[in-house]
Design a protein around this motif. Structure first.
Motif, PDB file in Angstrom:
ATOM      1  N   GLU A  79       0.834  -1.207   0.000  1.00 49.16           N
ATOM      2  CA  GLU A  79       0.000   0.000   0.000  1.00 49.16           C
ATOM      3  C   GLU A  79       0.868   1.256   0.000  1.00 49.16           C
ATOM      4  O   GLU A  79       0.683   2.150  -0.813  1.00 49.16           O
ATOM      5  N   THR A  80       1.770   1.339   0.950  1.00 51.49           N
ATOM      6  CA  THR A  80       2.751   2.423   1.001  1.00 51.49           C
ATOM      7  C   THR A  80       4.057   1.861   1.538  1.00 51.49           C
ATOM      8  O   THR A  80       4.032   0.884   2.297  1.00 51.49           O
ATOM      9  N   PRO A  81       5.186   2.404   1.171  1.00 51.56           N
ATOM     10  CA  PRO A  81       5.370   3.540   0.270  1.00 51.56           C
ATOM     11  C   PRO A  81       5.272   3.100  -1.188  1.00 51.56           C
ATOM     12  O   PRO A  81       5.290   1.906  -1.487  1.00 51.56           O
ATOM     13  N   LYS A  82       5.183   4.062  -2.065  1.00 54.37           N
ATOM     14  CA  LYS A  82       5.210   3.779  -3.498  1.00 54.37           C
ATOM     15  C   LYS A  82       6.617   3.314  -3.851  1.00 54.37           C
ATOM     16  O   LYS A  82       7.602   3.965  -3.489  1.00 54.37           O
ATOM     17  N   ILE A  83       6.723   2.195  -4.538  1.00 54.92           N
ATOM     18  CA  ILE A  83       8.054   1.672  -4.861  1.00 54.92           C
ATOM     19  C   ILE A  83       8.461   1.897  -6.312  1.00 54.92           C
ATOM     20  O   ILE A  83       9.573   1.556  -6.699  1.00 54.92           O
ATOM     21  N   ALA A  84       7.584   2.526  -7.103  1.00 55.93           N
ATOM     22  CA  ALA A  84       7.903   2.786  -8.512  1.00 55.93           C
ATOM     23  C   ALA A  84       9.249   3.496  -8.703  1.00 55.93           C
ATOM     24  O   ALA A  84       9.999   3.135  -9.613  1.00 55.93           O
ATOM     25  N   PRO A  85       9.621   4.465  -7.841  1.00 53.95           N
ATOM     26  CA  PRO A  85      10.912   5.126  -8.047  1.00 53.95           C
ATOM     27  C   PRO A  85      12.125   4.203  -7.869  1.00 53.95           C
ATOM     28  O   PRO A  85      13.229   4.560  -8.258  1.00 53.95           O
ATOM     29  N   TYR A  86      11.923   3.017  -7.296  1.00 52.03           N
ATOM     30  CA  TYR A  86      13.027   2.102  -7.007  1.00 52.03           C
ATOM     31  C   TYR A  86      13.072   0.900  -7.949  1.00 52.03           C
ATOM     32  O   TYR A  86      13.992   0.091  -7.874  1.00 52.03           O
ATOM     33  N   ILE A  87      12.097   0.789  -8.830  1.00 53.78           N
ATOM     34  CA  ILE A  87      11.994  -0.411  -9.656  1.00 53.78           C
ATOM     35  C   ILE A  87      13.194  -0.590 -10.578  1.00 53.78           C
ATOM     36  O   ILE A  87      13.681  -1.713 -10.743  1.00 53.78           O
ATOM     37  N   ASP A  88      13.715   0.468 -11.173  1.00 54.22           N
ATOM     38  CA  ASP A  88      14.884   0.311 -12.055  1.00 54.22           C
ATOM     39  C   ASP A  88      16.073  -0.275 -11.289  1.00 54.22           C
ATOM     40  O   ASP A  88      16.797  -1.132 -11.822  1.00 54.22           O
ATOM     41  N   LYS A  89      16.259   0.157 -10.060  1.00 56.21           N
ATOM     42  CA  LYS A  89      17.362  -0.377  -9.243  1.00 56.21           C
ATOM     43  C   LYS A  89      17.095  -1.839  -8.877  1.00 56.21           C
ATOM     44  O   LYS A  89      18.011  -2.667  -8.882  1.00 56.21           O
ATOM     45  N   VAL A  90      15.850  -2.166  -8.567  1.00 54.36           N
ATOM     46  CA  VAL A  90      15.479  -3.552  -8.277  1.00 54.36           C
ATOM     47  C   VAL A  90      15.739  -4.433  -9.496  1.00 54.36           C
ATOM     48  O   VAL A  90      16.321  -5.519  -9.381  1.00 54.36           O
ATOM     49  N   VAL A  91      15.331  -3.980 -10.674  1.00 48.42           N
ATOM     50  CA  VAL A  91      15.555  -4.738 -11.901  1.00 48.42           C
ATOM     51  C   VAL A  91      17.052  -4.954 -12.122  1.00 48.42           C
ATOM     52  O   VAL A  91      17.485  -6.070 -12.457  1.00 48.42           O
ATOM     53  N   ALA A  92      17.848  -3.924 -11.925  1.00 46.19           N
ATOM     54  CA  ALA A  92      19.304  -4.064 -12.096  1.00 46.19           C
ATOM     55  C   ALA A  92      19.863  -5.104 -11.127  1.00 46.19           C
ATOM     56  O   ALA A  92      20.663  -5.972 -11.530  1.00 46.19           O
ATOM     57  N   ASN A  93      19.465  -5.037  -9.869  1.00 43.75           N
ATOM     58  CA  ASN A  93      19.925  -6.010  -8.867  1.00 43.75           C
ATOM     59  C   ASN A  93      19.550  -7.431  -9.254  1.00 43.75           C
ATOM     60  O   ASN A  93      20.388  -8.330  -9.278  1.00 43.75           O
ATOM     61  N   LEU A  94      18.266  -7.619  -9.511  1.00 44.69           N
ATOM     62  CA  LEU A  94      17.761  -8.975  -9.696  1.00 44.69           C
ATOM     63  C   LEU A  94      18.134  -9.575 -11.042  1.00 44.69           C
ATOM     64  O   LEU A  94      18.406 -10.775 -11.122  1.00 44.69           O
ATOM     65  N   SER A  95      18.163  -8.774 -12.098  1.00 49.07           N
ATOM     66  CA  SER A  95      18.550  -9.344 -13.400  1.00 49.07           C
ATOM     67  C   SER A  95      19.995  -9.831 -13.343  1.00 49.07           C
ATOM     68  O   SER A  95      20.327 -10.870 -13.928  1.00 49.07           O
ATOM     69  N   SER A  96      20.836  -9.131 -12.597  1.00 54.64           N
ATOM     70  CA  SER A  96      22.219  -9.577 -12.425  1.00 54.64           C
ATOM     71  C   SER A  96      22.272 -10.903 -11.662  1.00 54.64           C
ATOM     72  O   SER A  96      22.956 -11.841 -12.078  1.00 54.64           O
ATOM     73  N   LEU A  97      21.544 -10.995 -10.567  1.00 57.58           N
ATOM     74  CA  LEU A  97      21.540 -12.232  -9.778  1.00 57.58           C
ATOM     75  C   LEU A  97      20.905 -13.393 -10.530  1.00 57.58           C
ATOM     76  O   LEU A  97      21.334 -14.544 -10.396  1.00 57.58           O
ATOM     77  N   LEU A  98      19.867 -13.114 -11.315  1.00 58.61           N
ATOM     78  CA  LEU A  98      19.198 -14.155 -12.095  1.00 58.61           C
ATOM     79  C   LEU A  98      19.958 -14.494 -13.380  1.00 58.61           C
ATOM     80  O   LEU A  98      19.611 -15.450 -14.069  1.00 58.61           O
ATOM     81  N   GLN A  99      20.951 -13.682 -13.704  1.00 55.39           N
ATOM     82  CA  GLN A  99      21.785 -13.859 -14.895  1.00 55.39           C
ATOM     83  C   GLN A  99      20.945 -13.794 -16.175  1.00 55.39           C
ATOM     84  O   GLN A  99      21.076 -14.620 -17.088  1.00 55.39           O
ATOM     85  N   ILE A 100      20.073 -12.775 -16.210  1.00 55.66           N
ATOM     86  CA  ILE A 100      19.246 -12.535 -17.385  1.00 55.66           C
ATOM     87  C   ILE A 100      19.298 -11.052 -17.733  1.00 55.66           C
ATOM     88  O   ILE A 100      19.673 -10.222 -16.907  1.00 55.66           O
ATOM     89  N   SER A 101      18.877 -10.728 -18.934  1.00 54.67           N
ATOM     90  CA  SER A 101      18.780  -9.340 -19.359  1.00 54.67           C
ATOM     91  C   SER A 101      17.684  -8.640 -18.556  1.00 54.67           C
ATOM     92  O   SER A 101      16.688  -9.260 -18.178  1.00 54.67           O
TER      93      SER A 101
END
Length: 158
Positions: free
Chosen positions: A103-125
């Motif tokens: 519900e809160t906080p809004k996490i949209a401002p952090y999604i690009d950083k999350v994608v960078a973190n997780l795509s690296s760990l998952l070894q995918i683009s």
């Protein structure tokens, strides 16, 4: 080609005095997750999806909350270890689709950083990883801001 689909879910209660960590990113908030580990619901849902797709049971089997070595552990380590488990079985991640319900906080401002973190760990683009954020429209434990939930679907290939 051998293809498998896995689904994962996790939720944790929000409490004061803990950091809010989602997808390996610390998000400023007055509350964090009540959990044995850092309580990263997104990573936990991904781990369960990965393990499920590879038929390797669940996150609690491999990283039990009764084991003190996992007390307050950074969930990125759990995801790294999960990736090692599935790769030993010959699996590789093709893509992942996830949803965080908060519900809160809004996490949209952090999604690009999350994608960078997780795509690296998952070894995918980063283009093979979707992170979506939703509220629960004030309904249920998420809507009352008592907790956070996450869902993940992955495809594995061998």
């Amino acid at each position: 080609m051998d293809v498998r689909i896995g689904f994962g879910y996790d939720s944790h209660q929000l409490i004061g005095g803990r950091d809010l960590v989602i997808g390996g990113v610390k998000i400023p908030h007055s509350k964090g997750m009540l959990a044995h580990s850092d309580g990263d619901v997104l990573i936990h849902a991904l781990c369960d999806a990965l393990l499920g797709a590879a038929a390797l049971k669940d996150i609690g089997t491999h990283f039990p909350d009764t084991d003190n070595q996992y007390q307050n552990i950074d969930s990125k380590i759990l995801l790294f270890e999960t990736m090692s488990l599935i790769q030993r079985e010959g699996w590789h991640v093709n893509n992942a689709d996830t949803t965080v319900v908060i519900e809160t906080p809004k996490i949209a401002p952090y999604i690009d950083k999350v994608v960078a973190n997780l795509s690296s760990l998952l070894q995918i683009s980063s283009t093979a990883l979707s992170i979506k954020a939703k509220t629960n429209e004030k309904l249920g434990f998420v809507g009352r801001e008592e907790g956070v939930a996450a869902y993940a679907v992955v495809t594995l290939v061998r």
